[in-house]
Design an enzyme around this catalytic site. Structure first.
Site, PDB file in Angstrom:
ATOM      1  CB  SER A   1      40.146  42.749  40.046  1.00 30.75           C
ATOM      2  OG  SER A   1      39.726  41.997  38.933  1.00 30.75           O
ATOM      3  CG  ASN A   2      35.117  41.970  38.422  1.00 31.94           C
ATOM      4  OD1 ASN A   2      35.156  40.820  37.990  1.00 31.94           O
ATOM      5  ND2 ASN A   2      35.289  43.030  37.633  1.00 31.94           N
ATOM      6  CG  HIS A   3      34.168  38.014  43.548  1.00 32.05           C
ATOM      7  ND1 HIS A   3      35.271  37.574  44.224  1.00 32.05           N
ATOM      8  CD2 HIS A   3      33.457  38.776  44.419  1.00 32.05           C
ATOM      9  CE1 HIS A   3      35.232  38.039  45.454  1.00 32.05           C
ATOM     10  NE2 HIS A   3      34.153  38.790  45.597  1.00 32.05           N
ATOM     11  CB  SER A   4      34.471  38.171  36.304  1.00 30.72           C
ATOM     12  OG  SER A   4      34.390  37.424  35.112  1.00 30.72           O
TER      13      SER A   4
ATOM     14  CB  ALA B   1      33.043  41.360  35.228  1.00 33.95           C
TER      15      ALA B   1
END
Ligand code: CTP
Length: 400
Positions: A209-212, A276
């Site tokens: 995943s990502n930091h959004s 994101a």
């Protein structure tokens, strides 16, 4: 409740009409506003700080610092804090000091430091109000962009009758409420917004995943609701309060998001993709937890569908599609390329090089770029304010 959570600096100057201000404070508090009172020394002869601090539930300030413990009542901090400053009653002296920048008390220093809209409600005797000096000061303040809440005709404390009576507290609240009311300019339009990260499972326990944080997308959704749109928010996993008045569709992976977007797309007028989306997902999500083997594991990835590009390829006449881009280098050129390659109408560019902008923060700074190449850069502002700038840009660019 339009005034809920609005931060209002209320400056009281020395006029007999100050006796009406406790009622004004009560009305503002009842509407959910956060009220910080500042009084000029002269105002304290007409109404007590104790009454006002009790009603506003905050200490009332007159001096730039507290003489007992030396703590500083920063006019700059207060001026930056407020969403709106109201000076009521504004006496002839206070109007003159405001117009000429004579900063000899906390109310005026705060006025000069305030970056928010300023309203002033004069109150004085008939002849003082009509004097050319007062009238000129009022005009000067209006030329600074300050908003006059004109006094009423009526009986004055002097026994005279005419213009100079402070506008009634409920009418003052009405003026402020109207100022904050957002026109229902997107009524009848459906706005589809995506927010947050997507989560791509590796096995039942791990994921990519990502930091959004989803904050920007949620602020956009709340803004579209305020403007009267029917809003569908398609959100990846985030820990945010859901704005009222919209339909939330929770999704996990990019494929889920594509599915939900496709179902909502045809009936949408505006699409804003703030999510994101993970560009890749594991080839295969294992159904059991992957165990350590002692070898270097290799994760095979497959490219995810480009959701916004897919939607743009199905676009119907009159639909507007706006993407987001987070770039670190050659920001504008890269964002322009994305407009072309994905078939967008506009893109909102975030640069990770701007401090306070991007992932997880409550603030953002963006460049909004239209497919024609024209662009608009915002200051670093709260994500709520940026959301309203983005919708202003969308509505102006596409005549919505
Ligand atoms: N986007 C999308 N589907 C994807 C990837 C991105 O819909 N699979 C959307 C994003 O929501 C955003 C826009 O495309 O509105 C640009 O996203 P960004 O991550 O900046 O672009 P990418 O196409 O992923 O390009 P790159 O990561 O190579 O910069």
């Amino acid at each position: 409740m339009v005034l809920k959570g609005k931060k209002i600096l209320l400056g009281i100057s020395g006029s007999i009409a100050a006796y009406k201000i406790p009622i004004l404070v009560r009305l503002l508090m009842k509407e959910g506003a956060d009220v910080q009172v500042i009084m000029t020394p002269a105002a304290r002869d007409f109404v007590t700080p104790l009454t006002l601090s009790t009603l506003s539930k905050r200490p009332v300030f007159t001096e730039p610092f507290n003489p007992v413990d030396g703590s500083w009542n920063s006019h700059v901090d207060m001026g930056n804090w407020a969403d709106l400053m109201l000076i009521a009653p504004a006496s002839a002296t206070t109007l003159a000091k405001m117009a000429n920048g004579i900063a000899d008390n906390l109310l005026i220093t705060t006025y000069l430091a305030a970056v928010c809209p300023v309203f002033f409600a004069p109150a004085m005797d008939l002849d003082m109000f009509q004097h050319p000096a007062t009238q000129r000061n009022i005009q000067t303040l209006q030329s600074y962009g300050n908003h006059l809440i004109a006094p009423r005709d009526g009986e004055l404390a002097s026994g005279l009758c005419g213009a100079g009576r402070l506008e009634e507290p409920d009418a003052i609240v009405g003026v402020i409420r109207k100022f904050f009311e957002v026109p229902q300019s997107l009524a009848g339009k459906k706005v589809l917004i995506t927010a947050g990260p997507t989560v791509e499972p590796i096995d039942p326990v791990r994921f990519i995943s990502n930091h959004s944080s989803g904050k920007m997308g949620y602020a956009l959704a709340a803004e579209a609701v305020k403007r009267g749109a029917e809003v569908v928010l398609i959100s990846g996993p985030v820990a945010l309060e859901v704005p009222k008045g919209l339909t939330l569709r929770k999704v996990t992976s990019a494929q889920d998001m594509l599915q939900a977007c496709t179902e909502e797309f045809e009936s949408s007028h505006v699409v804003v993709m703030a999510a994101a989306v993970a560009d890749y997902r594991p080839d295969k999500a294992e159904t059991s937890k992957i165990k350590k083997t002692g070898h270097k594991p290799v994760l095979q990835l497959t490219e995810n569908p480009d959701i916004i590009k897919t939607l743009a390829s199905m676009r119907l006449a009159g639909q507007f599609i706006v993407g987001f881009a987070l770039e670190t280098d050659d920001e504008v050129q890269n964002a322009m390329k994305k407009i072309d390659s994905k078939g967008l109408d506009a893109i909102v560019l975030n640069s990770l090089n701007d401090r306070g902008a991007g992932f997880g923060t409550d603030t953002n700074k963006v460049t909004m770029i239209h497919r024609s190449g024209s662009s608009l850069i915002t200051k670093l502002e709260s994500k709520e304010v940026i959301a309203s700038r983005v919708f202003d840009f969308i509505q102006e660019s596409f005549d919505l």
